[in-house]
Design an enzyme around this catalytic site. Structure first.
Site, PDB file in Angstrom:
ATOM      1  N   TRP A 227     -33.524-118.396 -55.503  1.00 42.94           N
ATOM      2  CA  TRP A 227     -34.959-119.031 -55.414  1.00 42.94           C
ATOM      3  C   TRP A 227     -34.870-119.652 -54.084  1.00 42.94           C
ATOM      4  O   TRP A 227     -34.258-120.559 -53.916  1.00 42.94           O
ATOM      5  CB  TRP A 227     -34.974-120.042 -56.494  1.00 42.94           C
ATOM      6  CG  TRP A 227     -36.340-120.859 -56.566  1.00 42.94           C
ATOM      7  CD1 TRP A 227     -37.532-120.468 -56.601  1.00 42.94           C
ATOM      8  CD2 TRP A 227     -36.323-122.309 -56.057  1.00 42.94           C
ATOM      9  NE1 TRP A 227     -38.453-121.563 -56.314  1.00 42.94           N
ATOM     10  CE2 TRP A 227     -37.587-122.349 -55.973  1.00 42.94           C
ATOM     11  CE3 TRP A 227     -35.339-123.378 -55.790  1.00 42.94           C
ATOM     12  CZ2 TRP A 227     -38.163-123.838 -55.463  1.00 42.94           C
ATOM     13  CZ3 TRP A 227     -35.855-124.546 -55.167  1.00 42.94           C
ATOM     14  CH2 TRP A 227     -37.087-124.697 -55.284  1.00 42.94           C
ATOM     15  N   GLU A 266     -36.182-115.355 -58.144  1.00 42.09           N
ATOM     16  CA  GLU A 266     -37.232-116.269 -58.650  1.00 42.09           C
ATOM     17  C   GLU A 266     -38.324-116.496 -58.261  1.00 42.09           C
ATOM     18  O   GLU A 266     -38.231-117.142 -57.113  1.00 42.09           O
ATOM     19  CB  GLU A 266     -36.206-117.303 -59.142  1.00 42.09           C
ATOM     20  CG  GLU A 266     -36.950-118.469 -60.124  1.00 42.09           C
ATOM     21  CD  GLU A 266     -36.269-119.813 -60.429  1.00 42.09           C
ATOM     22  OE1 GLU A 266     -35.023-119.883 -59.748  1.00 42.09           O
ATOM     23  OE2 GLU A 266     -36.702-120.396 -61.210  1.00 42.09           O
ATOM     24  N   LYS A 268     -42.309-118.338 -58.361  1.00 44.17           N
ATOM     25  CA  LYS A 268     -42.954-119.859 -58.753  1.00 44.17           C
ATOM     26  C   LYS A 268     -44.365-119.664 -58.295  1.00 44.17           C
ATOM     27  O   LYS A 268     -44.836-119.031 -57.500  1.00 44.17           O
ATOM     28  CB  LYS A 268     -42.104-120.697 -58.151  1.00 44.17           C
ATOM     29  CG  LYS A 268     -42.569-122.046 -57.865  1.00 44.17           C
ATOM     30  CD  LYS A 268     -41.217-122.984 -57.691  1.00 44.17           C
ATOM     31  CE  LYS A 268     -41.832-124.489 -57.864  1.00 44.17           C
ATOM     32  NZ  LYS A 268     -40.804-125.506 -57.968  1.00 44.17           N
ATOM     33  N   ASP A 299     -38.729-117.952 -64.979  1.00 46.14           N
ATOM     34  CA  ASP A 299     -38.429-119.317 -65.138  1.00 46.14           C
ATOM     35  C   ASP A 299     -39.883-119.893 -66.104  1.00 46.14           C
ATOM     36  O   ASP A 299     -40.772-119.495 -65.249  1.00 46.14           O
ATOM     37  CB  ASP A 299     -38.422-120.396 -63.870  1.00 46.14           C
ATOM     38  CG  ASP A 299     -38.078-121.807 -64.115  1.00 46.14           C
ATOM     39  OD1 ASP A 299     -38.954-122.315 -64.971  1.00 46.14           O
ATOM     40  OD2 ASP A 299     -37.109-122.318 -63.639  1.00 46.14           O
ATOM     41  N   HIS A 302     -42.660-121.365 -64.584  1.00 48.56           N
ATOM     42  CA  HIS A 302     -43.154-120.985 -63.122  1.00 48.56           C
ATOM     43  C   HIS A 302     -44.547-120.007 -63.259  1.00 48.56           C
ATOM     44  O   HIS A 302     -44.772-119.254 -61.962  1.00 48.56           O
ATOM     45  CB  HIS A 302     -42.288-120.356 -62.360  1.00 48.56           C
ATOM     46  CG  HIS A 302     -41.100-121.226 -61.584  1.00 48.56           C
ATOM     47  ND1 HIS A 302     -40.126-120.862 -60.935  1.00 48.56           N
ATOM     48  CD2 HIS A 302     -40.846-122.472 -61.828  1.00 48.56           C
ATOM     49  CE1 HIS A 302     -39.218-121.690 -60.472  1.00 48.56           C
ATOM     50  NE2 HIS A 302     -39.935-122.874 -61.194  1.00 48.56           N
ATOM     51  N   HIS A 326     -34.643-118.633 -66.850  1.00 47.66           N
ATOM     52  CA  HIS A 326     -34.386-119.928 -66.596  1.00 47.66           C
ATOM     53  C   HIS A 326     -35.399-120.832 -67.667  1.00 47.66           C
ATOM     54  O   HIS A 326     -36.684-120.856 -67.445  1.00 47.66           O
ATOM     55  CB  HIS A 326     -35.132-120.567 -65.200  1.00 47.66           C
ATOM     56  CG  HIS A 326     -33.889-120.233 -64.228  1.00 47.66           C
ATOM     57  ND1 HIS A 326     -34.118-120.860 -62.830  1.00 47.66           N
ATOM     58  CD2 HIS A 326     -32.802-119.567 -64.152  1.00 47.66           C
ATOM     59  CE1 HIS A 326     -33.142-120.694 -62.253  1.00 47.66           C
ATOM     60  NE2 HIS A 326     -32.207-119.834 -63.052  1.00 47.66           N
ATOM     61  N   ASP A 334     -44.733-127.649 -63.686  1.00 50.86           N
ATOM     62  CA  ASP A 334     -43.279-126.973 -63.813  1.00 50.86           C
ATOM     63  C   ASP A 334     -42.462-128.496 -63.662  1.00 50.86           C
ATOM     64  O   ASP A 334     -41.986-128.801 -62.761  1.00 50.86           O
ATOM     65  CB  ASP A 334     -42.991-126.315 -62.272  1.00 50.86           C
ATOM     66  CG  ASP A 334     -41.602-125.978 -62.268  1.00 50.86           C
ATOM     67  OD1 ASP A 334     -41.119-125.962 -63.678  1.00 50.86           O
ATOM     68  OD2 ASP A 334     -40.989-125.698 -61.129  1.00 50.86           O
ATOM     69  N   ASP A 336     -40.099-129.554 -65.722  1.00 54.41           N
ATOM     70  CA  ASP A 336     -38.585-129.217 -65.836  1.00 54.41           C
ATOM     71  C   ASP A 336     -38.308-130.321 -67.074  1.00 54.41           C
ATOM     72  O   ASP A 336     -37.130-130.814 -67.019  1.00 54.41           O
ATOM     73  CB  ASP A 336     -37.846-129.362 -64.601  1.00 54.41           C
ATOM     74  CG  ASP A 336     -37.783-128.385 -63.870  1.00 54.41           C
ATOM     75  OD1 ASP A 336     -37.567-127.256 -64.255  1.00 54.41           O
ATOM     76  OD2 ASP A 336     -38.328-128.528 -62.581  1.00 54.41           O
ATOM     77  N   ASP A 366     -32.878-124.209 -67.321  1.00 53.68           N
ATOM     78  CA  ASP A 366     -33.162-124.779 -66.128  1.00 53.68           C
ATOM     79  C   ASP A 366     -34.208-126.144 -66.200  1.00 53.68           C
ATOM     80  O   ASP A 366     -35.372-126.076 -66.424  1.00 53.68           O
ATOM     81  CB  ASP A 366     -33.934-123.903 -65.316  1.00 53.68           C
ATOM     82  CG  ASP A 366     -34.301-124.513 -63.601  1.00 53.68           C
ATOM     83  OD1 ASP A 366     -33.720-125.797 -63.120  1.00 53.68           O
ATOM     84  OD2 ASP A 366     -34.740-123.916 -62.808  1.00 53.68           O
TER      85      ASP A 366
HETATM   86  C1  RNT Z   1     -37.319-124.657 -58.881  1.00 58.76           C
HETATM   87  C2  RNT Z   1     -36.471-123.348 -59.788  1.00 58.76           C
HETATM   88  C3  RNT Z   1     -35.122-123.355 -59.281  1.00 58.76           C
HETATM   89  C4  RNT Z   1     -34.601-124.667 -59.536  1.00 58.76           C
HETATM   90  C5  RNT Z   1     -32.894-124.680 -59.516  1.00 58.76           C
HETATM   91  C6  RNT Z   1     -32.447-126.028 -59.339  1.00 58.76           C
HETATM   92  O1  RNT Z   1     -38.626-124.481 -59.326  1.00 58.76           O
HETATM   93  O2  RNT Z   1     -36.965-123.358 -61.022  1.00 58.76           O
HETATM   94  O3  RNT Z   1     -34.465-122.483 -59.991  1.00 58.76           O
HETATM   95  O4  RNT Z   1     -35.020-125.286 -60.503  1.00 58.76           O
HETATM   96  O5  RNT Z   1     -32.446-123.686 -58.652  1.00 58.76           O
HETATM   97 ZN    ZN Z   2     -35.718-122.047 -62.236  1.00 61.70          ZN
END
Ligand code: RNT
Ligand code: ZN
Length: 458
Positions: A227, A266, A268, A299, A302, A326, A334, A336, A366
């Site tokens: 990513w 990955e 986003k 993810d 994302h 993720h 996003d 997290d 993640d």
């Molecule tokens: C970032 C991505 C990525 C990170 C990690 C730390 O938006 O989700 O995967 O969260 O690599």
């Molecule tokens: Zn991620």
């Protein structure tokens, strides 16, 4: 002066008094232990009884709960190392977290070094049923106090991790790290500056070599995620240019074939400070992945807020070999947040089961919440993902498909609704009991104890 000890008003010798006191304390301790043991036995009995009832209830809709638990035993999460320290890593020259991601909060007790991080991960894992993998970022290498720039990383910097993984029965996955570096800027693998782009190409190539060593050592492929944060805060008139550069970088990086590692890419929507354009968009990586047979990383934070990640599973699996997840929880963006058993996550796992694709998906987590106990965050998110999976496996799918094939729409919807109330929780509790991990909310007190004894003292 001779001290006078008294027992029931009668003077006794100091030695005799001490013996009596010790015996009393011992007696109290034994009684408490016996009480705890007895209530544990009672609790176990209740869990078993509830399970037996659930087993029968599920059998009535064609589900074998024993088989489900067997499948759960082979369901491995890849725990992300970066929840323990807010994505800081162990580079000697470490800078601030950049690349459009942020860990908000300043809850005390984050892991400050490799030993603390390892201890925290093992602690968290001890409250999660089953065996799991650990997902490492390159910046978590064991650099032994030396400055090792990203284009210098070697498998030897992960030797102690490989040994640790073996000792603790945790297979390793890996990630290249393009953020938190003076050369990160807004563009890494898509940077028009050849010097900077080559630096990141070299880094990512070396990371693949590290992942290969990990995979070889553990006798199971190491999944390496790629990513990069590349994007632009404001309107760009060069969308094609940066994407062409990223494509070329990936071609160079993937030119070496490996046997013991697998690549995943990955996408986003946007990052903080990079809101207007993301080089590695969803379309970009789906195109690249399906053309080059690369795994796609989904993810769950994302995508656009109303987009269903679950719906992507069946489409992607017809064109790419495997998927990496993720699992996260986006709150408005996003963000997290810690994964919970919410509708999008339940739907995602259901889709994987309905696609019969359990072994074509890798289950990474993640999120990075710095506002609550970090070990607790691991446990909540991991157990939530497992609960989503057990619920997905407990779906009376044959009956539902039979109804669908017969055009019985009412019956299908009715059973889908009723299935939500089936006693999945009794099967989950039994699974925890079997795996010797806390059942239900019992882990709260355990995490609190670790906090009091260890993390609060950091
Ligand atoms: C970032 C991505 C990525 C990170 C990690 C730390 O938006 O989700 O995967 O969260 O690599
Ligand atoms: Zn991620």
């Amino acid at each position: 002066m001779v001290l006078q000890y008294q027992q029931h008003g009668t003077p006794v010798s100091a030695a005799w008094y001490r013996v009596k006191q010790a015996l009393k304390i011992h007696y109290i301790k034994v009684s408490i232990n016996l009480f705890i043991k007895q209530s544990n036995i009672m609790k176990e009995e209740l869990i078993k009884k509830a399970y037996e009832i659930a087993k029968e209830r599920y059998a009535a809709v064609g589900i074998d709960t024993e088989k489900v638990m067997e499948t759960m035993q082979n369901f491995h999460l890849s725990l992300h190392c970066w929840q323990a320290d807010d994505v800081a890593g162990f580079e000697v020259q470490a800078g601030l977290l950049t690349g459009g991601i942020q860990a908000t909060g300043n809850y005390p007790g984050k892991a400050r070094n490799i030993d603390e991080l390892r201890a925290d991960i093992l602690k968290a894992a001890s409250y999660i049923p089953g065996t799991h993998h650990l997902n490492l970022h390159e910046i978590y290498g064991d650099f032994q106090g030396k400055v090792v720039d990203r284009d210098q990383v070697e498998p030897e910097h992960f030797k102690s991790w490989i040994e640790w993984g073996k000792e603790n029965n945790m297979k390793l996955d890996f990630n290249s790290t393009s953020f938190s570096h003076p050369k990160s800027g807004d563009l890494s693998l898509s940077n028009p500056d050849e010097g900077i782009r080559n630096f990141w190409i070299e880094h990512t190539k070396r990371c693949r070599a590290v992942a290969e060593e990990m995979g070889k050592a553990q006798g199971d492929p190491c999944i390496m995620n790629l990513w990069v944060h590349d994007g632009s805060k404001d309107i760009t008139v060069n969308r094609m240019k940066y994407r062409a550069l990223l494509k070329d970088s990936l071609d160079q990086i993937f030119a070496t074939e490996y046997k013991n590692m697998k690549d995943c890419i990955e996408s986003k929507v946007f990052g903080i400070g990079l809101e207007s354009y993301t080089v590695g968009s969803n379309d970009f990586y789906i195109g690249y992945g399906s053309k080059n047979n690369k795994m796609i990383t989904l993810d769950t934070g994302h995508f656009h807020p109303t987009e269903s990640v679950a719906d992507k599973v069946s489409s992607l699996l017809l064109f790419v070999p495997e998927l990496m997840l993720h699992v996260s929880r986006p709150v408005r963006w996003d963000s997290d947040h810690v994964t919970i058993m919410d509708d999008p996550t339940l739907e995602l796992f259901s889709e994987i089961v309905r696609c019969n694709a359990l072994d074509r998906v890798h289950y990474g987590l993640d999120y990075f919440d710095a506002s609550i106990n970090r070990i607790g965050a691991y446990v909540i998110g991991s157990r939530a993902a497992q609960k989503c999976m057990i619920r997905a496996l407990l779906e009376p799918i044959s009956k539902l498909r039979e109804y669908e094939a017969n055009g019985q729409g009412f019956q299908r919807l009715a059973l889908l609704e009723e299935a939500k109330g089936l006693p999945w929780n009794a099967v989950w509790d039994m699974f925890c009991l079997k795996n010797n991990v806390p059942v239900g909310e019992e882990f709260i007190a355990e995490v609190e104890k670790y906090e009091a004894e260890v993390t609060s003292k950091r």
